[in-house]
Design an enzyme around this catalytic site. Structure first.
Site, PDB file in Angstrom:
ATOM      1  N   SER A   1     -73.570 118.743 -71.588  1.00  0.00           N
ATOM      2  CA  SER A   1     -74.279 119.948 -72.024  1.00  0.00           C
ATOM      3  C   SER A   1     -73.308 121.114 -72.019  1.00  0.00           C
ATOM      4  O   SER A   1     -72.312 121.117 -71.283  1.00  0.00           O
ATOM      5  CB  SER A   1     -75.441 120.256 -71.078  1.00  0.00           C
ATOM      6  OG  SER A   1     -76.005 121.534 -71.340  1.00  0.00           O
TER       7      SER A   1
ATOM      8  N   TYR B   1     -78.845 121.308 -62.768  1.00  0.00           N
ATOM      9  CA  TYR B   1     -78.578 120.759 -64.100  1.00  0.00           C
ATOM     10  C   TYR B   1     -77.133 121.011 -64.526  1.00  0.00           C
ATOM     11  O   TYR B   1     -76.416 120.092 -64.936  1.00  0.00           O
ATOM     12  CB  TYR B   1     -79.544 121.380 -65.111  1.00  0.00           C
ATOM     13  CG  TYR B   1     -79.368 120.867 -66.521  1.00  0.00           C
ATOM     14  CD1 TYR B   1     -79.852 119.622 -66.886  1.00  0.00           C
ATOM     15  CD2 TYR B   1     -78.723 121.646 -67.489  1.00  0.00           C
ATOM     16  CE1 TYR B   1     -79.699 119.154 -68.185  1.00  0.00           C
ATOM     17  CE2 TYR B   1     -78.561 121.177 -68.781  1.00  0.00           C
ATOM     18  CZ  TYR B   1     -79.055 119.931 -69.123  1.00  0.00           C
ATOM     19  OH  TYR B   1     -78.886 119.467 -70.409  1.00  0.00           O
TER      20      TYR B   1
END
Length: 276
Positions: free
Chosen positions: A141, A154
């Protein structure tokens, strides 16, 4: 082409969104496809939607569970006898301020996003190492490349996944197995539509030079390229597929306000979508 001669791609988190788009890319490019997902009902619906029983194997699998991952690898080998590509796409997120993030939430995110990628790469990658050919692509990501708010677990899991990619690449390139990652920016998925408010979308548009979210197809095209012979000398890389988000700094909103030709770029209408 005989079934035994066709390449096999394994995609985790393959029941929806980016994972499903990646699976469809492989199908469109002649692969047999294995979709792993922990969401049984959605996976069953996807299997019916694809309606390719000879080409698609759907397996209910929790990628954080070593026994389930190994069982999936055994079933893939029993069915197809080979693995040519692995895409570690399965992931979860918790969006909370740092001090509100619990250890339980931290472990949940890390066990899926990082442990899951490790377990699947160990199980399916071992097959490719024995074959002395194959490609792994990890779906990291943009949050693994640059910090942002509310992504303590995350973002950390994705940063670790990027380094895990390099560790595997350094060893497995010797066996002809390439390992790379992509780092998506915001992507138009059902989940994004649920959790990204108009204000959040406006924040993204203010930072992305292309002034829009990416599509699942754009992510799949990049993954497919990295698994293809056209990317045969790309190994250990993390590619931001983000419309320029990682490359940009301050100043885009001001540039757009002061440049007549750009004044509509990145503006959000009442529906939460960018104005055309």
């Amino acid at each position: 082409m005989a079934k035994a001669d066709r390449k096999v791609a394994v995609v985790t988190g393959g029941a929806r969104g980016i994972g499903l788009a990646i699976g469809q890319w492989f199908l469109a490019n002649g692969h047999q496809v294995v979709l792993l997902d922990v969401d049984t009902s959605t996976l069953d619906a996807t299997q019916k939607q694809l309606n390719r029983p000879d080409d698609v194997l759907c397996l209910h699998t929790d990628v954080s569970n070593p026994e389930q991952v190994q069982a999936a690898a055994d079933q893939v080998m029993a069915r197809f006898g080979r693995v040519d590509a692995l895409v570690n796409n399965a992931g979860v997120a918790v969006f909370k301020p740092a001090l509100e993030t619990t250890l339980e939430e931290w472990r949940h995110v890390l066990s899926t996003n990082l442990d899951g990628a490790f377990l699947c790469t160990q199980a399916f990658g071992a097959i490719m190492v024995r074959q002395r050919s194959g490609a792994v692509v990890n779906i990291a990501s943009i949050s693994g490349l640059r910090a942002s708010t509310l992504r303590l677990a995350y973002g950390t899991s994705k940063a670790a996944l990027i380094h895990l990619t390099k560790q595997y690449a350094a060893e497995w390139g010797n066996y002809g197995v390439r390992v790379n990652a992509i780092c998506p920016g915001p992507v138009e998925t059902d989940m994004a539509k649920l959790v990204h408010s108009a204000a959040i979308r406006a924040d993204y548009y203010d930072t992305i030079p292309l002034g829009r979210y990416g599509s699942t197809e754009e992510m799949a095209n990049t993954v497919g390229f990295l698994c293809s012979p056209q990317a045969s000398y790309i190994n250990g890389q993390s590619i931001a597929v983000d419309g320029g988000f990682d490359a940009s700094g301050v100043g885009l909103p001001t540039l757009r306000r002061t440049t007549p030709a750009l004044q509509n770029v990145g503006q959000v209408d009442g529906s939460g979508d960018p104005a055309s």
